[in-house]
Scaffold this motif. Structure first.
Motif, PDB file in Angstrom:
ATOM      1  N   ASP A  83      35.333  31.638  29.922  1.00 33.24           N
ATOM      2  CA  ASP A  83      35.642  31.226  31.266  1.00 33.24           C
ATOM      3  C   ASP A  83      34.879  31.539  32.477  1.00 33.24           C
ATOM      4  O   ASP A  83      35.330  31.340  33.712  1.00 33.24           O
ATOM      5  N   VAL A  84      34.025  32.440  32.341  1.00 32.87           N
ATOM      6  CA  VAL A  84      33.445  33.283  33.346  1.00 32.87           C
ATOM      7  C   VAL A  84      31.962  32.597  33.467  1.00 32.87           C
ATOM      8  O   VAL A  84      31.226  33.088  32.523  1.00 32.87           O
ATOM      9  N   TYR A  85      31.493  32.240  34.713  1.00 31.19           N
ATOM     10  CA  TYR A  85      30.252  31.756  34.631  1.00 31.19           C
ATOM     11  C   TYR A  85      29.946  31.697  36.319  1.00 31.19           C
ATOM     12  O   TYR A  85      30.814  31.809  37.105  1.00 31.19           O
ATOM     13  N   GLY A  86      28.543  31.686  36.884  1.00 29.29           N
ATOM     14  CA  GLY A  86      28.153  31.683  37.894  1.00 29.29           C
ATOM     15  C   GLY A  86      28.618  32.866  38.916  1.00 29.29           C
ATOM     16  O   GLY A  86      28.311  33.831  38.400  1.00 29.29           O
ATOM     17  N   TRP A  87      29.024  32.606  40.065  1.00 32.89           N
ATOM     18  CA  TRP A  87      29.456  33.601  41.044  1.00 32.89           C
ATOM     19  C   TRP A  87      30.592  34.548  40.350  1.00 32.89           C
ATOM     20  O   TRP A  87      30.460  35.731  40.725  1.00 32.89           O
ATOM     21  N   LYS A  88      31.461  33.926  39.643  1.00 25.80           N
ATOM     22  CA  LYS A  88      32.428  35.013  39.021  1.00 25.80           C
ATOM     23  C   LYS A  88      31.770  35.825  37.928  1.00 25.80           C
ATOM     24  O   LYS A  88      32.087  37.095  38.011  1.00 25.80           O
ATOM     25  N   ALA A  89      30.793  35.285  37.542  1.00 30.38           N
ATOM     26  CA  ALA A  89      30.095  36.414  36.408  1.00 30.38           C
ATOM     27  C   ALA A  89      29.051  37.233  37.072  1.00 30.38           C
ATOM     28  O   ALA A  89      29.299  38.451  36.818  1.00 30.38           O
ATOM     29  N   GLN A  90      28.733  37.122  38.252  1.00 35.95           N
ATOM     30  CA  GLN A  90      27.889  38.113  39.019  1.00 35.95           C
ATOM     31  C   GLN A  90      29.026  38.987  39.881  1.00 35.95           C
ATOM     32  O   GLN A  90      28.634  40.129  39.684  1.00 35.95           O
ATOM     33  N   GLY A  91      30.114  38.475  40.099  1.00 29.37           N
ATOM     34  CA  GLY A  91      31.165  39.467  40.725  1.00 29.37           C
ATOM     35  C   GLY A  91      31.650  40.412  39.571  1.00 29.37           C
ATOM     36  O   GLY A  91      31.773  41.561  39.864  1.00 29.37           O
ATOM     37  N   LYS A  92      31.887  39.752  38.490  1.00 29.94           N
ATOM     38  CA  LYS A  92      32.271  40.855  37.020  1.00 29.94           C
ATOM     39  C   LYS A  92      31.048  41.728  36.757  1.00 29.94           C
ATOM     40  O   LYS A  92      31.410  42.919  36.672  1.00 29.94           O
ATOM     41  N   SER A  93      30.058  41.147  36.854  1.00 23.39           N
ATOM     42  CA  SER A  93      28.821  42.099  36.548  1.00 23.39           C
ATOM     43  C   SER A  93      28.732  43.243  37.276  1.00 23.39           C
ATOM     44  O   SER A  93      28.325  44.400  37.172  1.00 23.39           O
ATOM     45  N   MET A  94      28.861  43.033  38.698  1.00 23.97           N
ATOM     46  CA  MET A  94      28.822  44.063  39.930  1.00 23.97           C
ATOM     47  C   MET A  94      29.907  45.120  39.561  1.00 23.97           C
ATOM     48  O   MET A  94      29.757  46.366  39.659  1.00 23.97           O
ATOM     49  N   LYS A  95      31.039  44.382  39.234  1.00 31.76           N
ATOM     50  CA  LYS A  95      32.032  45.562  38.823  1.00 31.76           C
ATOM     51  C   LYS A  95      32.083  46.284  37.689  1.00 31.76           C
ATOM     52  O   LYS A  95      32.113  47.659  37.420  1.00 31.76           O
TER      53      LYS A  95
END
Length: 166
Positions: A46-58
């Protein structure tokens, strides 16, 4: 050239170096975030796009130094290989025969393929290291991946192995 012209050249070189350092650090950070975001978008349904980038940064926030140490040599190796290929064959700094050009092309292609696959494996390992550093649950991956892949275990009957995935 006079002394004043040499002084300007040194000033331009020094200021260029001071501008290059933050650029390389920023570029490396963005590459690290995108590398982990690619793995997130594949492994977490369920995680892709901008959401994946935000999670990656965290996720990277706790292991930023480790990701720099791991990813920077890989990116330098890929950039060096591309530079070597372009300088040998595309820009023709060295004149090679057709057969040697063919061998150099094959060698560079194989090395690039190995580097890309190695980088993909390292990206996944860094993702799992960052995830375990933040004490996130790692047990649900088998259930998420089981939806789209066939189970090839030997304990099931033959008809179970040949059923469609959908």
């Amino acid at each position: 050239m006079n002394a004043q012209g040499q002084g300007k050249d040194k000033l331009v070189l020094i200021s260029g170096i001071f501008l290059l350092i933050p650029f390389v650090i920023g570029l490396s950070y963005i590459e690290n975030v995108m590398s982990v975001a690619m793995v997130i978008s594949i492994l977490e349904i369920d995680v892709y796009g901008w959401k994946a980038q935000g999670k990656s940064m965290k996720l990277i926030r706790g292991k930023i130094c480790v990701s720099f140490v791991v990813f920077l040599p890989l990116h330098i190796a890929i950039a060096g290989l591309v530079f070597a290929f372009t300088s040998l064959l595309v820009q023709e700094f060295v004149s090679l025969s057709i057969m040697r050009s063919f061998y150099v092309t094959i060698a560079c292609s194989l090395l690039l393929m190995v580097l890309i696959h190695f980088t993909l494996v390292i990206q996944t390992i860094v993702y799992f290291v960052c995830k375990s550093y933040h004490n996130e649950d790692l047990s649900n991956f088998a259930e998420n991946l089981g939806d789209g892949y066939a189970n090839l275990g030997g304990e099931q009957g033959d008809n179970e192995l040949h059923r469609p995935l959908v």
